[in-house]
Design a protein around this motif. Structure first.
Motif, PDB file in Angstrom:
ATOM      1  N   GLU A   1      45.834  51.773  30.159  1.00 46.62           N
ATOM      2  CA  GLU A   1      47.228  51.366  29.947  1.00 46.62           C
ATOM      3  C   GLU A   1      47.313  50.116  29.069  1.00 46.62           C
ATOM      4  OE1 GLU A   1      48.943  50.764  33.796  1.00 46.62           O
ATOM      5  OE2 GLU A   1      48.674  52.858  34.384  1.00 46.62           O
ATOM      6  N   ALA A   2      46.467  49.135  29.351  1.00 51.16           N
ATOM      7  CA  ALA A   2      46.490  47.886  28.588  1.00 51.16           C
ATOM      8  C   ALA A   2      46.087  48.110  27.130  1.00 51.16           C
ATOM      9  CB  ALA A   2      45.558  46.854  29.241  1.00 51.16           C
ATOM     10  N   VAL A   3      45.058  48.913  26.916  1.00 55.63           N
ATOM     11  CA  VAL A   3      44.593  49.213  25.556  1.00 55.63           C
ATOM     12  C   VAL A   3      45.670  49.967  24.781  1.00 55.63           C
ATOM     13  CG1 VAL A   3      42.932  50.627  24.258  1.00 55.63           C
ATOM     14  CG2 VAL A   3      42.133  49.095  26.074  1.00 55.63           C
ATOM     15  N   ASP A   4      46.261  50.986  25.396  1.00 56.10           N
ATOM     16  CA  ASP A   4      47.310  51.759  24.725  1.00 56.10           C
ATOM     17  C   ASP A   4      48.501  50.877  24.371  1.00 56.10           C
ATOM     18  OD1 ASP A   4      45.816  54.066  24.823  1.00 56.10           O
ATOM     19  OD2 ASP A   4      46.908  54.924  26.529  1.00 56.10           O
ATOM     20  N   ALA A   5      48.895  50.002  25.283  1.00 52.68           N
ATOM     21  CA  ALA A   5      50.039  49.119  25.018  1.00 52.68           C
ATOM     22  C   ALA A   5      49.767  48.220  23.819  1.00 52.68           C
ATOM     23  CB  ALA A   5      50.354  48.278  26.251  1.00 52.68           C
ATOM     24  N   ALA A   6      48.577  47.644  23.741  1.00 52.45           N
ATOM     25  CA  ALA A   6      48.245  46.756  22.622  1.00 52.45           C
ATOM     26  C   ALA A   6      48.132  47.537  21.315  1.00 52.45           C
ATOM     27  CB  ALA A   6      46.952  45.997  22.905  1.00 52.45           C
ATOM     28  N   ARG A   7      47.515  48.681  21.375  1.00 52.33           N
ATOM     29  CA  ARG A   7      47.323  49.503  20.173  1.00 52.33           C
ATOM     30  C   ARG A   7      48.668  49.934  19.594  1.00 52.33           C
ATOM     31  NH1 ARG A   7      44.259  54.004  22.082  1.00 52.33           N
ATOM     32  NH2 ARG A   7      42.453  52.635  22.062  1.00 52.33           N
ATOM     33  N   TYR A   8      49.562  50.392  20.441  1.00 52.03           N
ATOM     34  CA  TYR A   8      50.835  50.907  19.960  1.00 52.03           C
ATOM     35  C   TYR A   8      51.833  49.813  19.631  1.00 52.03           C
ATOM     36  CZ  TYR A   8      48.762  55.302  21.268  1.00 52.03           C
ATOM     37  OH  TYR A   8      47.905  56.366  21.364  1.00 52.03           O
TER      38      TYR A   8
END
Length: 170
Positions: A51-58
Motif C-alpha cells: 500500500e505504501a509503495v503504491d501510494a508513493a509511486r502513483y
C-alpha cells in the motif's frame, strides 16, 4: 523526473527506506519520490508495504518506488536486501531508518521486561543490522552515502513511564 517533469534535488539517487509502511515511512516514500529519488522500501508487513509503495509511486507519476519485505531482525536477510539493492540499482546513496514501535507504562517500576525486549529488538537491533548491512554499499557511493536515523525528543528529555522507549531511542 518528478511529477511536474523537472528533475528533483535527489534526481537519480538510490535511497533505501527501512520501516517504510509506518506513518513516517509512508511520508518519507512520498517525499523521496517527489524529490526524484529511486526509492527501495522495506517493511516486515507485506500488505502495508505494498500500500505504501503504491501510494508513493502513483502520487508522483510513476516514480520508481519498489518494495521488499524484509525481516530486519535477521542480519542475513538485511544483508541480502542491501546486496540485492546495490546489485539491481548499481549503488545505494542513502538509507533512511524509520523502524519503530512504542511501549510505555504508568511508572518506571511498572515497565515490564518484555517491553524492554520488544523495544531493544525494534529500536536497537534493526539499527545494528541495517548499519552493518549498508555500511560498505554506502561507502561505495563515492562520498555521497548517508545513513539517516530518525529519533524523537524523548531521547533527550526522558520521562519515567517511557524509560524503555527513551533508552532505545537514545
Amino acid at each position: 523526473m518528478n511529477a511536474d517533469g523537472n528533475g528533483g534535488p535527489l534526481d537519480g539517487a538510490v535511497i533505501a527506506v527501512a520501516g517504510a509502511a509506518g506513518p513516517a515511512g509512508r511520508a518519507a516514500l512520498l517525499r523521496l519520490a517527489e524529490a526524484g529519488a529511486t526509492v527501495i522500501a522495506s517493511d516486515a508487513d507485506p500488505a502495508r508495504l505494498a500500500e505504501a509503495v503504491d501510494a508513493a509511486r502513483y502520487a508522483h507519476g510513476g516514480a520508481t518506488v519498489v518494495g521488499d519485505t524484509v525481516d530486519l531482525l535477521d542480519l542475513a536477510a538485511t544483508r541480502d536486501w542491501a546486496a540485492k539493492t546495490e546489485k539491481e540499482f548499481g549503488r545505494i546513496d542513502g538509507l533512511v531508518h524509520l523502524v519503530g514501535g512504542w511501549r510505555g507504562s504508568a511508572s518506571f517500576t511498572e515497565t515490564e521486561l518484555k517491553d524492554w525486549d520488544f523495544l531493544e529488538k525494534l529500536l536497537i537491533r534493526t539499527v545494528q543490522h541495517t548499519s552493518l548491512a549498508f555500511h560498505d554499499p554506502l561507502l561505495r557511493a563515492g562520498g555521497r552515502g548517508r545513513y539517516a536515523l530518525i529519533s524523537q525528543v524523548g531521547a533527550h528529555k526522558p520521562v519515567a513511564g517511557n524509560a524503555a522507549y527513551n533508552a532505545g531511542k537514545a
